[in-house]
Design a protein around this motif. Structure first.
Motif, short mmCIF file in Angstrom:
data_model
loop_
_atom_site.label_atom_id
_atom_site.label_comp_id
_atom_site.label_asym_id
_atom_site.label_seq_id
_atom_site.Cartn_x
_atom_site.Cartn_y
_atom_site.Cartn_z
N THR A 1 193.51 56.54 72.22
CA THR A 1 194.42 55.82 71.33
C THR A 1 195.81 55.84 71.95
O THR A 1 196.08 56.59 72.89
CB THR A 1 194.47 56.47 69.93
OG1 THR A 1 194.94 57.81 70.05
CG2 THR A 1 193.11 56.47 69.24
N ALA A 2 196.70 55.01 71.42
CA ALA A 2 198.08 54.98 71.90
C ALA A 2 198.66 56.39 71.86
O ALA A 2 198.44 57.14 70.91
CB ALA A 2 198.91 54.03 71.06
N GLY A 3 199.36 56.74 72.93
CA GLY A 3 199.94 58.07 73.05
C GLY A 3 199.11 59.02 73.89
O GLY A 3 199.62 60.02 74.39
N ASP A 4 197.82 58.71 74.07
CA ASP A 4 196.96 59.54 74.92
C ASP A 4 197.29 59.28 76.39
O ASP A 4 197.75 58.20 76.76
CB ASP A 4 195.48 59.21 74.70
CG ASP A 4 194.96 59.68 73.35
OD1 ASP A 4 195.64 60.51 72.69
OD2 ASP A 4 193.88 59.21 72.95
N ILE A 5 197.02 60.27 77.23
CA ILE A 5 197.18 60.14 78.67
C ILE A 5 195.80 59.85 79.27
O ILE A 5 194.84 60.56 78.99
CB ILE A 5 197.75 61.43 79.30
CG1 ILE A 5 199.08 61.82 78.66
CG2 ILE A 5 197.88 61.28 80.83
CD1 ILE A 5 200.21 60.86 78.90
N ALA A 6 195.73 58.81 80.08
CA ALA A 6 194.47 58.41 80.70
C ALA A 6 194.60 58.49 82.22
O ALA A 6 195.66 58.21 82.78
CB ALA A 6 194.09 57.00 80.29
N THR A 7 193.50 58.83 82.87
CA THR A 7 193.41 58.73 84.32
C THR A 7 192.88 57.35 84.63
O THR A 7 191.84 56.94 84.11
CB THR A 7 192.48 59.81 84.90
OG1 THR A 7 193.01 61.10 84.56
CG2 THR A 7 192.37 59.69 86.41
N VAL A 8 193.63 56.61 85.44
CA VAL A 8 193.35 55.20 85.69
C VAL A 8 193.25 54.95 87.19
O VAL A 8 194.02 55.50 87.97
CB VAL A 8 194.49 54.32 85.10
CG1 VAL A 8 194.22 52.84 85.32
CG2 VAL A 8 194.72 54.63 83.64
N THR A 9 192.29 54.11 87.58
CA THR A 9 192.21 53.61 88.95
C THR A 9 192.30 52.10 88.90
O THR A 9 191.63 51.47 88.08
CB THR A 9 190.89 54.02 89.63
OG1 THR A 9 190.80 55.45 89.61
CG2 THR A 9 190.84 53.54 91.07
N VAL A 10 193.14 51.54 89.74
CA VAL A 10 193.31 50.09 89.83
C VAL A 10 193.10 49.69 91.29
O VAL A 10 193.72 50.26 92.19
CB VAL A 10 194.72 49.66 89.37
CG1 VAL A 10 194.99 48.21 89.66
CG2 VAL A 10 194.90 49.95 87.88
N GLU A 11 192.19 48.74 91.52
CA GLU A 11 191.92 48.23 92.86
C GLU A 11 192.19 46.74 92.89
O GLU A 11 191.63 45.99 92.08
CB GLU A 11 190.47 48.50 93.25
CG GLU A 11 190.13 48.02 94.64
CD GLU A 11 188.68 48.32 95.01
OE1 GLU A 11 188.33 48.02 96.17
OE2 GLU A 11 187.92 48.83 94.18
N LEU A 12 193.06 46.30 93.78
CA LEU A 12 193.39 44.87 93.88
C LEU A 12 192.18 44.09 94.37
O LEU A 12 191.46 44.53 95.27
CB LEU A 12 194.54 44.65 94.85
CG LEU A 12 195.91 45.17 94.42
CD1 LEU A 12 196.93 44.88 95.52
CD2 LEU A 12 196.36 44.56 93.12
N LEU A 13 191.97 42.91 93.81
CA LEU A 13 190.89 42.02 94.20
C LEU A 13 191.48 40.68 94.69
O LEU A 13 192.61 40.34 94.37
CB LEU A 13 189.97 41.73 93.01
CG LEU A 13 189.32 42.94 92.34
CD1 LEU A 13 188.54 42.48 91.12
CD2 LEU A 13 188.39 43.64 93.33
N ASP A 14 190.70 39.92 95.41
CA ASP A 14 191.03 38.53 95.76
C ASP A 14 192.33 38.36 96.54
O ASP A 14 193.03 37.37 96.36
CB ASP A 14 191.09 37.65 94.51
CG ASP A 14 189.80 37.65 93.73
OD1 ASP A 14 188.74 37.85 94.35
OD2 ASP A 14 189.86 37.45 92.52
N LEU A 15 192.71 39.30 97.36
CA LEU A 15 193.92 39.09 98.17
C LEU A 15 193.55 38.62 99.54
O LEU A 15 192.57 38.90 100.09
CB LEU A 15 194.74 40.38 98.28
CG LEU A 15 195.41 40.85 97.01
CD1 LEU A 15 196.20 42.10 97.27
CD2 LEU A 15 196.33 39.80 96.43
#
Length: 100
Positions: free
Chosen positions: A86-100
């Motif tokens: 929920t809002a306020g929680d800390i999340a571990t996130v991975t973002v990988e760029l596509l289509d470059l």
């Protein structure tokens, strides 16, 4: 390019009847992404990515947020529900760029 980070979920009230939940990418990573992407952008300056939060992955876009000087990643309700976030929680996130 792939970036892993921790970020707090926050709510942006786009309209009175809608709310959107986001995480902000780190400023340094956002600068690197801008350099790598060069002039390649889609509508609203967005870039296609594969995002992962916890064990859930999906294809979406990140958007530039000039107020934060960083890209932001929308985290839709289905993802938040699957990961019990929920809002306020800390999340571990991975973002990988596509289509470059």
């Amino acid at each position: 390019m792939k970036v892993e980070f921790e970020s707090e979920l926050w709510v942006w009230d786009a309209r009175r009847d809608e709310t959107w939940t986001f995480v902000s990418l780190p400023v340094e990573a956002s600068e690197e992404i801008r350099d790598v992407a060069g002039g390649f952008r889609r509508g609203f300056g967005s870039l296609r990515v594969r995002a992962t939060v916890g064990r859930t992955s999906w294809t979406t876009s990140i958007f530039p947020d000039s107020g934060r000087n960083a890209y932001v990643l929308p985290v839709k309700r289905a993802i938040r529900t699957a990961e019990s976030l929920t809002a306020g929680d800390i999340a571990t996130v991975t973002v990988e760029l596509l289509d470059l």
